[in-house]
Scaffold this motif. Sequence first.
Motif, PDB file in Angstrom:
ATOM      1  N   ASP A  46     -30.423  93.793 -41.730  1.00  0.00           N
ATOM      2  CA  ASP A  46     -29.956  95.024 -41.084  1.00  0.00           C
ATOM      3  C   ASP A  46     -31.144  95.868 -40.597  1.00  0.00           C
ATOM      4  OD1 ASP A  46     -27.161  94.593 -41.498  1.00  0.00           O
ATOM      5  OD2 ASP A  46     -27.423  95.160 -43.597  1.00  0.00           O
ATOM      6  N   LEU A  47     -32.160  95.981 -41.470  1.00  0.00           N
ATOM      7  CA  LEU A  47     -33.355  96.752 -41.076  1.00  0.00           C
ATOM      8  C   LEU A  47     -34.013  96.160 -39.829  1.00  0.00           C
ATOM      9  CD1 LEU A  47     -34.937  97.394 -44.603  1.00  0.00           C
ATOM     10  CD2 LEU A  47     -33.549  98.961 -43.232  1.00  0.00           C
ATOM     11  N   ILE A  48     -34.145  94.844 -39.792  1.00  0.00           N
ATOM     12  CA  ILE A  48     -34.745  94.172 -38.626  1.00  0.00           C
ATOM     13  C   ILE A  48     -33.882  94.399 -37.390  1.00  0.00           C
ATOM     14  CG2 ILE A  48     -35.292  91.909 -37.645  1.00  0.00           C
ATOM     15  CD1 ILE A  48     -36.130  91.055 -40.500  1.00  0.00           C
ATOM     16  N   ARG A  49     -32.569  94.275 -37.547  1.00  0.00           N
ATOM     17  CA  ARG A  49     -31.649  94.463 -36.413  1.00  0.00           C
ATOM     18  C   ARG A  49     -31.738  95.899 -35.888  1.00  0.00           C
ATOM     19  NH1 ARG A  49     -26.406  96.087 -36.981  1.00  0.00           N
ATOM     20  NH2 ARG A  49     -26.457  95.363 -39.122  1.00  0.00           N
ATOM     21  N   TRP A  50     -31.719  96.908 -36.804  1.00  0.00           N
ATOM     22  CA  TRP A  50     -31.776  98.304 -36.374  1.00  0.00           C
ATOM     23  C   TRP A  50     -33.112  98.624 -35.676  1.00  0.00           C
ATOM     24  CZ3 TRP A  50     -29.837  99.939 -41.835  1.00  0.00           C
ATOM     25  CH2 TRP A  50     -28.439  99.770 -41.897  1.00  0.00           C
ATOM     26  N   MET A  51     -34.190  98.094 -36.242  1.00  0.00           N
ATOM     27  CA  MET A  51     -35.507  98.323 -35.637  1.00  0.00           C
ATOM     28  C   MET A  51     -35.577  97.659 -34.263  1.00  0.00           C
ATOM     29  SD  MET A  51     -38.254  99.877 -35.833  1.00  0.00           S
ATOM     30  CE  MET A  51     -38.769 100.337 -37.454  1.00  0.00           C
ATOM     31  N   SER A  52     -35.014  96.481 -34.166  1.00  0.00           N
ATOM     32  CA  SER A  52     -34.993  95.769 -32.889  1.00  0.00           C
ATOM     33  C   SER A  52     -34.158  96.536 -31.856  1.00  0.00           C
ATOM     34  CB  SER A  52     -34.437  94.359 -33.099  1.00  0.00           C
ATOM     35  OG  SER A  52     -34.272  93.701 -31.872  1.00  0.00           O
ATOM     36  N   GLN A  53     -33.020  97.049 -32.306  1.00  0.00           N
ATOM     37  CA  GLN A  53     -32.175  97.826 -31.386  1.00  0.00           C
ATOM     38  C   GLN A  53     -32.886  99.110 -30.932  1.00  0.00           C
ATOM     39  OE1 GLN A  53     -28.651  98.297 -33.852  1.00  0.00           O
ATOM     40  NE2 GLN A  53     -27.645  96.498 -32.918  1.00  0.00           N
ATOM     41  N   LEU A  54     -33.587  99.788 -31.841  1.00  0.00           N
ATOM     42  CA  LEU A  54     -34.338 100.993 -31.470  1.00  0.00           C
ATOM     43  C   LEU A  54     -35.464 100.668 -30.488  1.00  0.00           C
ATOM     44  CD1 LEU A  54     -34.552 102.938 -34.857  1.00  0.00           C
ATOM     45  CD2 LEU A  54     -33.289 103.595 -32.793  1.00  0.00           C
ATOM     46  N   LYS A  55     -36.156  99.575 -30.733  1.00  0.00           N
ATOM     47  CA  LYS A  55     -37.233  99.164 -29.822  1.00  0.00           C
ATOM     48  C   LYS A  55     -36.659  98.837 -28.445  1.00  0.00           C
ATOM     49  CE  LYS A  55     -40.989  95.845 -29.237  1.00  0.00           C
ATOM     50  NZ  LYS A  55     -40.917  95.922 -27.831  1.00  0.00           N
ATOM     51  N   GLU A  56     -35.529  98.170 -28.430  1.00  0.00           N
ATOM     52  CA  GLU A  56     -34.862  97.832 -27.170  1.00  0.00           C
ATOM     53  C   GLU A  56     -34.489  99.108 -26.402  1.00  0.00           C
ATOM     54  OE1 GLU A  56     -30.617  95.951 -26.092  1.00  0.00           O
ATOM     55  OE2 GLU A  56     -31.836  94.704 -27.452  1.00  0.00           O
ATOM     56  N   LEU A  57     -33.978 100.111 -27.112  1.00  0.00           N
ATOM     57  CA  LEU A  57     -33.627 101.377 -26.469  1.00  0.00           C
ATOM     58  C   LEU A  57     -34.869 102.091 -25.919  1.00  0.00           C
ATOM     59  CD1 LEU A  57     -30.897 102.894 -28.821  1.00  0.00           C
ATOM     60  CD2 LEU A  57     -30.581 101.840 -26.588  1.00  0.00           C
ATOM     61  N   LYS A  58     -35.953 102.089 -26.699  1.00  0.00           N
ATOM     62  CA  LYS A  58     -37.204 102.709 -26.218  1.00  0.00           C
ATOM     63  C   LYS A  58     -37.696 102.024 -24.947  1.00  0.00           C
ATOM     64  CE  LYS A  58     -39.161 104.179 -30.638  1.00  0.00           C
ATOM     65  NZ  LYS A  58     -40.289 103.957 -31.559  1.00  0.00           N
ATOM     66  N   ASP A  59     -37.697 100.690 -24.978  1.00  0.00           N
ATOM     67  CA  ASP A  59     -38.136  99.932 -23.791  1.00  0.00           C
ATOM     68  C   ASP A  59     -37.248 100.224 -22.593  1.00  0.00           C
ATOM     69  OD1 ASP A  59     -40.160  98.830 -25.277  1.00  0.00           O
ATOM     70  OD2 ASP A  59     -39.163  96.889 -25.577  1.00  0.00           O
ATOM     71  N   GLU A  60     -35.960 100.318 -22.847  1.00  0.00           N
ATOM     72  CA  GLU A  60     -35.002 100.587 -21.767  1.00  0.00           C
ATOM     73  C   GLU A  60     -35.204 101.994 -21.194  1.00  0.00           C
ATOM     74  OE1 GLU A  60     -32.026  99.575 -19.099  1.00  0.00           O
ATOM     75  OE2 GLU A  60     -33.014  98.253 -20.539  1.00  0.00           O
TER      76      GLU A  60
END
Length: 191
Positions: free
Chosen positions: A130-144
């Motif tokens: 879950d931590l990896i998924r949430w961090m990945s989703q946050l990084k994806e949002l920042k990049d977007e």
Amino acid sequence: MATGPKVQCTKCTKNAAIIACEGCSAKFCRQCFNGHRQDLSKELDNITYEHDMFKQQLEGPKADGPHRLLKQIDEWKKDSVNKINQLADQCRTDVVKLLDKNKEQLVHRFRKITNSVRKGRDDEDYDERDLIRWMSQLKELKDELIRPSNVRVEEDRQTSPWIQKIRISEGVLEQVKINEGKSWLRPAQLC
């Protein structure tokens, strides 16, 4: 010895002609010939004046500013820059609208992640995945947010050039008619 009839003066037609002008082939009496020479002298003075005025233009400073051709190029540049500025302003407006729309979508996705993280924390129901998924989703949002995947600026190569290119061409004079020893010139056609 037989003499023919007297030739009359071409100008006054009163007196007998005694002198012929080689330039215009007219025949004059002495008085009219002197007047004819004075007229020629005045024309020569006019030519000399025009010659001197042109010489001053050639040698003198540019009192009247840049040449009209340079002014024409400056006007083309000004018009082209204005067109570019207008298009750039319109494109900026369009980009801001799209970025605002994209940001609204990111805020919606961010709220979902926020709710998921809070629920996991409150329920103490999370693990490394879950931590990896949430961090990945946050990084994806920042990049977007930084580089939106659905918005880009590109050149339209399908349309004709928006700014018309100018070119400089040099005309060549060509002889088109020879009439009584005088050449008449006109500019050659440019392609």
